[in-house]
Design an enzyme around this catalytic site. Structure first.
Site, PDB file in Angstrom:
ATOM      1  CB  VAL A  45      -3.411  -4.056  -0.408  1.00 49.46           C
ATOM      2  CG1 VAL A  45      -3.505  -5.310  -1.259  1.00 49.46           C
ATOM      3  CG2 VAL A  45      -3.977  -4.305   0.974  1.00 49.46           C
ATOM      4  N   GLY A  57      -1.887   5.671  -1.975  1.00 53.23           N
ATOM      5  CA  GLY A  57      -3.320   5.699  -2.234  1.00 53.23           C
ATOM      6  C   GLY A  57      -3.990   4.342  -2.262  1.00 53.23           C
ATOM      7  CG  HIS A  58      -4.154   0.106  -3.926  1.00 52.64           C
ATOM      8  ND1 HIS A  58      -3.874  -1.188  -3.574  1.00 52.64           N
ATOM      9  CD2 HIS A  58      -5.250   0.044  -4.709  1.00 52.64           C
ATOM     10  CE1 HIS A  58      -4.748  -1.999  -4.135  1.00 52.64           C
ATOM     11  NE2 HIS A  58      -5.591  -1.279  -4.827  1.00 52.64           N
ATOM     12  CG  PHE A  59      -6.644   0.531   0.042  1.00 51.16           C
ATOM     13  CD1 PHE A  59      -7.502   1.221  -0.804  1.00 51.16           C
ATOM     14  CD2 PHE A  59      -6.428  -0.819  -0.190  1.00 51.16           C
ATOM     15  CE1 PHE A  59      -8.159   0.558  -1.840  1.00 51.16           C
ATOM     16  CE2 PHE A  59      -7.080  -1.480  -1.231  1.00 51.16           C
ATOM     17  CZ  PHE A  59      -7.943  -0.800  -2.054  1.00 51.16           C
TER      18      PHE A  59
END
Length: 149
Positions: free
Chosen positions: A53, A46-48
């Site tokens: 990252v 989810g990041h990203f």
């Protein structure tokens, strides 16, 4: 220190153990460690998804775990608190700066230096680097807490 030795000191486990190996240390002075950043880290979902990252807060947490290791090794070298079960808690952060993104495949080099201990609060200079480039820095604080069985 191997990961097995690290796990004897830190209570963290997957997915929150963020120190893979300690490469060098001198009790009461400094500790250097590494975190291998893999695309398999759960936070990358989810990041990203478009461009993974490592979250800056997790870089700081990796540095905080390194401060706990240095505190443990310092107390051990001084023969203090040997018969107590101790936990070092992350209690403060000042002057946090993020200079570059950390991506899958990077090897995060962590270095923490003990600045002082005042009334049970340990204060450290902390830096994280990738390929020699500074990616994050801060002043971190931790405090020891006795664990009751």
């Amino acid at each position: 220190m191997s990961i097995h030795q690290v796990m004897r000191y830190l209570p963290h486990r997957y997915p929150f153990l963020l120190v893979d190996r300690v490469t060098d240390f001198k009790p009461g002075e400094y500790l250097e460690a590494i975190k291998n950043v893999s695309i398999n880290e759960p936070y990358f979902q989810g990041h990203f998804p478009i461009r993974p990252v490592m979250p800056g807060v997790l870089i700081m947490e990796a540095l905080a775990q390194a401060t706990g290791l240095l505190a443990f090794k310092t107390e051990e070298a001084r023969n203090e608190n040997q018969d107590k079960q101790q936990l070092y808690l992350f209690v403060g952060i000042d002057e946090a700066r993020f200079r570059r993104q950390v991506e899958p495949g990077d090897q995060l080099h962590l270095r923490v230096e003990l600045l002082r201990v005042v009334r049970g609060i340990w204060r450290f200079k902390a830096e994280a680097r990738v390929n020699g480039d500074l990616v994050a820095s801060a002043t971190l604080m931790c405090a020891g807490k006795e664990i009751e069985s």
